[in-house]
Write an enzyme that holds these catalytic residues in place. Structure first.
Site, PDB file in Angstrom:
ATOM      1  N   HIS A  73       0.841  -1.185   0.000  1.00 15.12           N
ATOM      2  CA  HIS A  73       0.000   0.000   0.000  1.00 15.12           C
ATOM      3  C   HIS A  73       0.885   1.247   0.000  1.00 15.12           C
ATOM      4  O   HIS A  73       2.098   1.164   0.204  1.00 15.12           O
ATOM      5  CB  HIS A  73      -0.899   0.036   1.242  1.00 15.12           C
ATOM      6  CG  HIS A  73      -0.137   0.132   2.530  1.00 15.12           C
ATOM      7  ND1 HIS A  73       0.572  -0.936   3.055  1.00 15.12           N
ATOM      8  CD2 HIS A  73       0.071   1.163   3.397  1.00 15.12           C
ATOM      9  CE1 HIS A  73       1.163  -0.565   4.185  1.00 15.12           C
ATOM     10  NE2 HIS A  73       0.889   0.707   4.407  1.00 15.12           N
ATOM     11  N   ASP A  88       0.832   5.246   1.882  1.00 15.35           N
ATOM     12  CA  ASP A  88       0.194   5.941   3.001  1.00 15.35           C
ATOM     13  C   ASP A  88      -0.502   7.190   2.471  1.00 15.35           C
ATOM     14  O   ASP A  88       0.099   7.968   1.721  1.00 15.35           O
ATOM     15  CB  ASP A  88       1.228   6.331   4.054  1.00 15.35           C
ATOM     16  CG  ASP A  88       1.868   5.119   4.719  1.00 15.35           C
ATOM     17  OD1 ASP A  88       1.213   4.055   4.752  1.00 15.35           O
ATOM     18  OD2 ASP A  88       3.006   5.233   5.201  1.00 15.35           O
ATOM     19  N   HIS A 137       4.797   0.089  -0.075  1.00 20.01           N
ATOM     20  CA  HIS A 137       5.549  -0.739   0.864  1.00 20.01           C
ATOM     21  C   HIS A 137       4.652  -1.809   1.463  1.00 20.01           C
ATOM     22  O   HIS A 137       3.426  -1.764   1.327  1.00 20.01           O
ATOM     23  CB  HIS A 137       6.182   0.113   1.962  1.00 20.01           C
ATOM     24  CG  HIS A 137       5.200   0.991   2.703  1.00 20.01           C
ATOM     25  ND1 HIS A 137       4.643   2.136   2.141  1.00 20.01           N
ATOM     26  CD2 HIS A 137       4.676   0.905   3.947  1.00 20.01           C
ATOM     27  CE1 HIS A 137       3.824   2.710   3.006  1.00 20.01           C
ATOM     28  NE2 HIS A 137       3.814   1.973   4.108  1.00 20.01           N
ATOM     29  N   ARG A 160       7.833  -8.732  15.556  1.00 22.40           N
ATOM     30  CA  ARG A 160       8.198  -7.385  15.099  1.00 22.40           C
ATOM     31  C   ARG A 160       7.216  -6.379  15.697  1.00 22.40           C
ATOM     32  O   ARG A 160       5.993  -6.579  15.640  1.00 22.40           O
ATOM     33  CB  ARG A 160       8.164  -7.312  13.571  1.00 22.40           C
ATOM     34  CG  ARG A 160       8.382  -5.907  13.005  1.00 22.40           C
ATOM     35  CD  ARG A 160       8.310  -5.915  11.475  1.00 22.40           C
ATOM     36  NE  ARG A 160       8.205  -4.569  10.928  1.00 22.40           N
ATOM     37  CZ  ARG A 160       9.240  -3.781  10.645  1.00 22.40           C
ATOM     38  NH1 ARG A 160      10.472  -4.221  10.863  1.00 22.40           N
ATOM     39  NH2 ARG A 160       9.067  -2.564  10.152  1.00 22.40           N
TER      40      ARG A 160
END
Length: 316
Positions: free
Chosen positions: A189, A191, A246, A256
């Site tokens: 996607h 941002d 990304h 993570r």
């Protein structure tokens, strides 16, 4: 959940190659920022001025929260698990999504669930972190404005500083995968906001799409920040800056944790190319308000080209 085959991973998740690393304390940082925004739309910053203890303390609080039983986490305002948005996107992730201007309401909600001492601690750590990261984001935007010759210097940063700024903060937790394999943690996607400021622990997973041909794995660095150009900034520069695509791949046995500040304008802000950057060029985009774009994004899938609906070529 979307799994990637080993051949697919070998094809698309390529070996790390250099990407912009910018020392904000250096004299050439301003020109380096502009170049990075034009060529990649993504860069790493060091000497950023955010105390490491702010990062470590918020990460610690996030770990405590995500370690709670699911039944407790579901009570928290802004908690989500696997479902990303409302249009069918799934990921190997759980998260907290918070508005940056709602710290007090967050405190009261958390206090009713986890008790006042724990809520107090989270509230203080979150406010310290957001204050420092917002200051850094505004500093970067002001350096960019100077580099582009935009007047006034705060033409971009003032939208984040506005009391009505629609900025949000997200903490993502990608559980470790002891069984191995590759799974999409957060799908590809861009941002939608102006600028995104990401910090993670030392677990891999972040990838960016470069030169319209390959995924590049970004080595983590818990002491630094990674900056994404958002869709709104791409429009305001009439496509000169690139909003980077990304994703996160969950392929590590270690969990993570990533923390992202999304700097957004007020809902009523008109988003259009800045006149000082046009230089006789035609606008590539139809003007829209941040509210209109946010609504459009909300109704789309992650991987959609969400700016496509606002491009003048597409509308003609």
């Amino acid at each position: 959940m979307v799994f990637l085959s080993k051949p697919a991973m070998e094809q698309f998740s390529l070996q790390f190659s250099p990407f912009p690393l910018i020392d904000l304390s250096k004299p050439d940082a301003q020109s380096q920022l502009v170049k990075a925004c034009e060529e990649v739309g993504f860069f790493k910053v060091i000497n950023h001025g955010v105390p490491f203890e702010f990062m470590a303390e918020l990460e610690s609080e996030a770990i405590k929260f995500f370690s709670l039983p699911l039944s407790e986490k579901l009570k928290a305002l802004g908690y989500g698990n696997k479902n990303i948005g409302c249009n069918g996107d799934l990921g190997w992730v759980e998260y907290l999504l918070l508005t940056t201007d709602a710290a007090d309401s967050i405190y009261h909600k958390f206090a009713s669930i986890f008790g006042e001492p724990a809520a107090d601690r989270f509230h203080c750590v979150l406010k310290d972190y957001l204050r420092a990261v917002k200051k850094m984001a505004c500093r970067i935007l002001e350096m960019v404005a100077e580099g582009l010759g935009i007047q006034p210097r705060d033409a971009l940063s003032k939208m984040l500083m506005d009391e009505q700024s629609d900025s949000v903060f997200r903490v993502n937790h990608y559980p470790g995968r002891a069984e191995g394999g590759n799974v999409i943690g957060f799908g590809e996607h861009t941002d939608p906001q102006i600028i995104s400021v990401l910090r993670s622990n030392n677990t891999t997973g972040l990838e960016i799409w470069v030169k319209e041909k390959e995924w590049i794995s970004i080595p983590p660095d818990q002491h630094s920040f990674f900056i994404n150009v958002g869709d709104s900034l791409q429009v305001m520069t009439n496509g000169r800056f690139k909003s980077v695509r990304h994703r996160v791949v969950a392929n590590s046995p270690r969990p993570r944790i990533s923390m992202i500040y999304f700097g957004g304008p007020p809902l009523s802000e008109k988003i259009a190319p800045l006149p000082s950057l046009m230089e006789g060029e035609d606008s590539l985009y139809n003007e829209f308000t941040w509210f209109e774009y946010k609504k459009s994004v909300y109704n789309s899938r992650l991987a959609d080209n969400r700016l496509g609906l606002f491009e003048k070529i597409a509308a003609s």
